[in-house]
Design an enzyme around this catalytic site. Sequence first.
Site, PDB file in Angstrom:
ATOM      1  CB  SER A 125      25.829   0.921  12.345  1.00 43.41           C
ATOM      2  OG  SER A 125      26.758   1.409  12.820  1.00 43.41           O
ATOM      3  CE1 TYR A 150      27.733   4.545   7.742  1.00 45.46           C
ATOM      4  CE2 TYR A 150      28.247   4.431   9.954  1.00 45.46           C
ATOM      5  CZ  TYR A 150      27.882   3.631   8.711  1.00 45.46           C
ATOM      6  OH  TYR A 150      27.444   2.599   8.689  1.00 45.46           O
ATOM      7  CE  LYS A 154      24.206   3.061   7.606  1.00 47.96           C
ATOM      8  NZ  LYS A 154      23.584   2.460   6.539  1.00 47.96           N
TER       9      LYS A 154
END
Length: 342
Positions: A125, A150, A154
């Site tokens: 991302s 989050y 990644k």
Amino acid sequence: MKVLVTGGCGYIGSHTIVDLINNGFDVVSVDSNIRSSTQLLEGVEKITGRKIRNYKVDLCNLEDTHAVFHENRDIVGVIHFAALKTVPESVADPLFYFHNNIESLVNILKCVKEFNIPNLVFSSSCSVYGNATELPVVESTPLLEAQSPYARTKQMGEQIIRDYSRVNSTQSILLRYFNPVGAHSSALIGELPLGRPDNLVPFITQTAIGKLPKLTVFGHDYDTRDGSCIRDYIHVMDIANAHTKALQYLLDKKNKENCEVFNLGTGNGVTVLEAIKAFEKISGVKLNYELGPRRPGDVIAIYANNTKAKELLGWEANTGIEDMMRTAWQWEVALRDRVLSN
Ligand code: NAD
Ligand code: WQD
């Protein structure tokens, strides 16, 4: 050639399965449906005319994951989409995110190693860049502090795959998506947020259709051309096609390193107000919105340099913001019509 897609019942996974099948691949999916149902896979079956097997397995369970690999020893690669992806939820419950997104990845890698699966593509991302100071971001732009648990999953996921790749023969690609939006042109599949959406485009379409009363534009006094934030929205079918191209690139042994990374964005920054204008233009709907305060944690502007994906993967992001909005709107309308006809 058979590909194992994790998260195949989700938004990007389902669109990618369509593109893989259109390009001659066979697909099996693994999805626990923690954030989905089989609805999108049914849409994929209608589009492609093919039955897709989904193993309803939690990838955090090694034994169950192992059993899927055991049954599918002939796969040429894994495309690993499955993850939790809601930024505020990750802030509220970081351990849930670390457990789900990291444990599942480690289990996938254990199986990839044991079953000698040659190729892996990982959903990363643009959030790995943090508050990037130089724009557009290139793959070599240093990764700054993650702005949420989050985003940290990644960054960690990328690092785990890099470390794994140093001592194993698996060839990997990390794809950093910018802001995927829109739907397949058939309106049989699209984004299906569970509950109230956090992301801009489903929020726009749900407001326009009357599911939500009003959209708030988060911030109108940023140092941008109209005061609202800038993002690199990219059509989900363009993202989908990049996965097919990335896998083919690995199968053709064109990669120079065991683990390579690509930005997937259009390279064009679009403001929130421009996105709203594009929506109003293609839909003919006047959107009920107001200018509101900034959302904590938002970066002012981010967009991609996508030269590497264009040059090495032969990939193009062809869809403009109006077609992104058009397909998102057609999908929202199709969802409403389906409810009304039931
Ligand atoms: P999604 O929620 O629609 O799909 C993810 C799927 O993974 C869901 O169907 C969910 O049920 C499944 N899943 C989650 N944890 C699982 C587990 N432990 N075992 C089995 N299945 C599990 O999300 P999406 O938008 O399709 O995102 C796909 C990937 O792309 C994710 O890794 C996400 O972080 C990444 N990504 C998404 C965006 C975006 O804006 N949509 C942007 C950048 C990166
Ligand atoms: C886009 C713009 C908001 C809702 C997130 C994740 C990122 C990546 C992509 C997964 C921002 C504005 C939004 C609303 C608004 N996902 N907005 N009103 O924050 O760029 O990125 O999705 O990896 O990690 O953080 O996407 O769609 O939430 O917001 O004004 O009701 O729309 O402020 O400028 P974001 P988004």
